[in-house]
Design a protein around this motif. Structure first.
Motif: not given
Length: 138
Positions: A84-94
């Motif tokens: 998906g969207d890299p920023a959204d996914e990184l924020i979610r996974l953190v």
């Protein structure tokens, strides 16, 4: 200090900079390292809603993550391929993986290039609730 370090990798030469730093940091702190790559091509962004098969790009990304694990001996390393969207996914996974540090490399763009290419780092650093380690790619 740190128990879990989420490391964003992009499958490029820029990864070497952040991985070397995290290797040393993880060794010092005995932290678990979670390597995350976010596939963001068409197949990845529509993988679930269109019930697509894994593309060659997604398969290559999985292989790349496994290759990175082998390059970090002595550390407890897990991987995750998000889509998906890299920023959204990184924020979610953190948040979901309870990381207490996010580490990623930047390309050191300036001015207009920041607007075009720096959007992931900019969004992530403003919205995560943990420290963010940014290293300029060498």
């Amino acid at each position: 200090m740190y128990r879990k370090i989420l490391v964003a990798v992009e499958n490029s030469a820029a990864d070497r900079t952040i991985l070397e730093h995290v290797r040393q940091l993880g060794t010092l702190t005995n932290a678990e390292v979670l390597l995350v790559h976010v596939a963001d091509g068409f197949a990845a962004r529509h993988f679930n809603d269109l019930q697509l098969r894994e593309s060659e790009e997604i398969k290559a990304d999985r292989a790349y993550l496994e290759q990175l694990v082998a390059s970090l001996p002595g550390l407890k390393v897990t991987t995750e391929l998000a889509m998906g969207d890299p920023a959204d996914e990184l924020i979610r996974l953190v948040e979901e993986r309870q990381a207490d540090l996010l580490a990623m490399s930047t390309h050191g763009h300036r001015f207009l290039n920041d607007l075009i290419r720096g959007t992931t780092v900019s969004k992530v650093r403003h919205l995560v609730k943990v420290p963010v380690l940014l290293l300029r790619a060498q």
